[in-house]
Design a protein around this motif. Structure first.
Motif, mmCIF file in Angstrom:
data_model
loop_
_atom_site.group_PDB
_atom_site.id
_atom_site.type_symbol
_atom_site.label_atom_id
_atom_site.label_comp_id
_atom_site.label_asym_id
_atom_site.label_seq_id
_atom_site.Cartn_x
_atom_site.Cartn_y
_atom_site.Cartn_z
ATOM 1 N N THR A 297 -13.353 -0.271 -0.090
ATOM 2 C CA THR A 297 -12.124 0.401 -0.499
ATOM 3 C C THR A 297 -11.879 0.131 -1.978
ATOM 4 N N VAL B 190 -5.752 5.194 -2.833
ATOM 5 C CA VAL B 190 -6.775 4.332 -2.241
ATOM 6 C C VAL B 190 -7.903 5.190 -1.691
ATOM 7 N N HIS C 164 -7.672 0.356 6.394
ATOM 8 C CA HIS C 164 -8.389 -0.743 5.745
ATOM 9 C C HIS C 164 -8.501 -1.948 6.678
ATOM 10 N N TRP D 166 0.908 2.316 -3.825
ATOM 11 C CA TRP D 166 -0.233 3.227 -3.895
ATOM 12 C C TRP D 166 -0.063 4.490 -3.066
ATOM 13 N N PHE E 164 -11.368 -3.613 -2.144
ATOM 14 C CA PHE E 164 -10.328 -3.731 -3.171
ATOM 15 C C PHE E 164 -10.739 -4.611 -4.353
ATOM 16 N N GLY F 296 0.820 -1.210 0.000
ATOM 17 C CA GLY F 296 0.000 0.000 0.000
ATOM 18 C C GLY F 296 0.851 1.256 0.000
ATOM 19 N N VAL G 277 -8.888 1.180 -5.346
ATOM 20 C CA VAL G 277 -7.824 1.975 -5.945
ATOM 21 C C VAL G 277 -8.467 2.992 -6.885
#
Length: 213
Positions: A154, A206, A38, A31, A126, A27, A156
């Motif tokens: 959550t 995210v 999360h 990202w 995700f 993460g 991206v």
């Protein structure tokens, strides 16, 4: 990529999210996001709703959210994924944790095999960025939520930085990701699905989102 044939790619994707330490490293590195939120969100699932709640987890992947649900069978939990490899991994997790009242179903997120107003809570962790039509996916999630039901998850998103957007472009080119919107796009998709009380909070690439039917 057809996620029904996800195979090794699907397993690697799932492993990176399932194991907290890998998720935290990935993460941050990929990202630019702190994924502790999360994992906290999942850990507190059991205290977020009372007994008898009807839950839809889509896509469930390898069962990453299972660790947060009550093990006494007080929830009616339906986990949906399109990929057989994910469902096999999810089944193994459910059996290992001896979870009761949990049903695994193979289905497309844009054609959920449930009547409207079936669920009190819908989880989508995700997975939204892997769909070719996330707006349609959210619309069907909203359809199966009862009035007052909550959607949380959550995803991206684009707009987290040039490096993150480049990683999204590569993953889309290889078919791992589908249509990936910005945080603003996500909010507009939730609104178009007929949901209210929308909250979208982005950290890096995210987005954490909640909305109510």
């Amino acid at each position: 990529m057809d996620w029904r044939d996800a195979g090794l790619i699907g397993v690697l994707y799932d492993v990176g999210i399932e194991h907290r330490w890998l998720g935290l490293i990935g993460g941050r590195a990929v990202w630019g996001a702190d994924l502790r939120r999360h994992y906290r969100d999942i850990a507190t699932l059991g205290s977020s709703a009372g007994r008898g709640v009807r839950v839809l987890d889509v896509p469930c992947g390898g069962g990453v959210a299972f660790r947060g649900i009550p093990r006494d069978g007080s929830w009616r939990y339906v986990a949906v994924d399109l990929a057989p490899v994910m469902l096999r991994r999810a089944r193994a997790v459910a059996e290992r944790h001896e979870l009761a009242n949990l049903v695994l179903t193979q289905a497309s997120v844009t054609a959920l095999p449930f009547a409207g107003a079936t669920f009190d809570l819908c989880l989508s962790y995700f997975g939204l960025h892997c769909f070719s039509d996330p707006a349609a996916a959210l619309a069907d999630m909203a359809r199966v939520l009862r009035p007052g039901g909550l959607l949380r998850g959550t995803s991206v998103v684009r707009g987290g930085g040039r490096r993150q957007d480049a990683a999204i472009a590569v993953l889309r080119r290889f078919g791992v990701f589908g249509e990936v919107g910005t945080a603003a796009d996500l909010a507009s998709w939730l609104e178009a699905a007929g949901l209210g009380e929308i909250a979208v909070d982005r950290g890096g690439a995210v987005a954490y989102f909640t909305a109510r039917r």
